[in-house]
Design a protein around this motif. Structure first.
Motif, PDB file in Angstrom:
ATOM      1  N   THR A   1     -14.406  24.096  38.168  1.00 42.87           N
ATOM      2  CA  THR A   1     -14.635  22.807  37.516  1.00 42.87           C
ATOM      3  C   THR A   1     -16.077  22.740  37.045  1.00 42.87           C
ATOM      4  O   THR A   1     -16.941  23.464  37.557  1.00 42.87           O
ATOM      5  CB  THR A   1     -14.387  21.630  38.484  1.00 42.87           C
ATOM      6  N   ARG A   2     -16.310  21.864  36.098  1.00 41.57           N
ATOM      7  CA  ARG A   2     -17.687  21.549  35.692  1.00 41.57           C
ATOM      8  C   ARG A   2     -17.690  20.208  34.979  1.00 41.57           C
ATOM      9  O   ARG A   2     -16.674  19.773  34.435  1.00 41.57           O
ATOM     10  CB  ARG A   2     -18.290  22.655  34.849  1.00 41.57           C
ATOM     11  N   SER A   3     -18.835  19.560  34.997  1.00 43.29           N
ATOM     12  CA  SER A   3     -18.986  18.291  34.279  1.00 43.29           C
ATOM     13  C   SER A   3     -19.267  18.583  32.818  1.00 43.29           C
ATOM     14  O   SER A   3     -19.878  19.594  32.479  1.00 43.29           O
ATOM     15  CB  SER A   3     -20.136  17.480  34.859  1.00 43.29           C
TER      16      SER A   3
ATOM     17  N   ASN B   1     -14.763  15.508  33.173  1.00 37.79           N
ATOM     18  CA  ASN B   1     -14.690  16.741  33.967  1.00 37.79           C
ATOM     19  C   ASN B   1     -13.821  17.763  33.260  1.00 37.79           C
ATOM     20  O   ASN B   1     -12.838  17.408  32.624  1.00 37.79           O
ATOM     21  CB  ASN B   1     -14.087  16.469  35.346  1.00 37.79           C
TER      22      ASN B   1
ATOM     23  N   GLU C   1      -8.071  25.123  29.828  1.00 41.60           N
ATOM     24  CA  GLU C   1      -9.050  24.112  30.207  1.00 41.60           C
ATOM     25  C   GLU C   1      -8.418  22.746  30.008  1.00 41.60           C
ATOM     26  O   GLU C   1      -7.810  22.489  28.967  1.00 41.60           O
ATOM     27  CB  GLU C   1     -10.305  24.213  29.343  1.00 41.60           C
TER      28      GLU C   1
END
Length: 149
Positions: free
Chosen positions: A116-118, A124, A79
């Motif tokens: 992806t993710r916030s 991000n 990540e």
């Protein structure tokens, strides 16, 4: 085996640190007993490099966070958390004459899955899960000519 965190780093968003990310990720996985970390090394390098090039992390004083997880004894997750950007990371096709723009395509071809993710503070997170058995997913080409370019 349940997922286990191996290493977490908060580093400057500077290109000089990308090679260190590559080394730390590989070392953490090898110490944990993973055999083939070349794919993970490539993915970590691409994700960290993209954070430097395309997000607020690459500005003076910017930071990024890198996390390495052992999902199973044959699967790792990387990540990279960056300080955000105006766009969402996506894989794209680059022309044959373009010098860049293939990073997430390489991640897509090397990883079992990615996304992806916030996260809080408008940062991000881009993640990828990669086999550590030296097994790569089969690339999907829309036509034979694409495979040759």
């Amino acid at each position: 085996m349940s997922e286990r965190a191996l290493v977490e780093l908060t580093i400057p968003g500077d290109a000089a640190w990308v090679c260190l990310v590559r080394r730390w990720v590989a070392d953490a996985l090898m110490v944990a007993g993973h055999r083939d970390v070349d794919g993970v090394r490539l993915v970590a390098s691409e994700l960290a490099g993209n954070a430097v090039l395309h997000t607020e992390s690459g500005r003076p004083g910017g930071l990024m966070r890198v996390k390495v997880y052992e999902v199973t004894d044959a699967l790792a997750r990387i990540e990279v958390i960056d300080q955000g950007a105006a766009t969402v990371p996506r894989s794209r096709r680059s022309g044959a004459e373009e010098c860049g723009g293939r990073g997430l395509w390489l991640v897509e071809q090397t990883a079992i899955s990615w996304g992806t993710r916030s996260v809080p503070q408008r940062w991000n997170l881009v993640w990828a899960e990669v086999s550590t058995l030296g097994v790569l997913p089969t690339p999907e080409f829309e036509d034979a000519e694409e495979a040759l370019t």
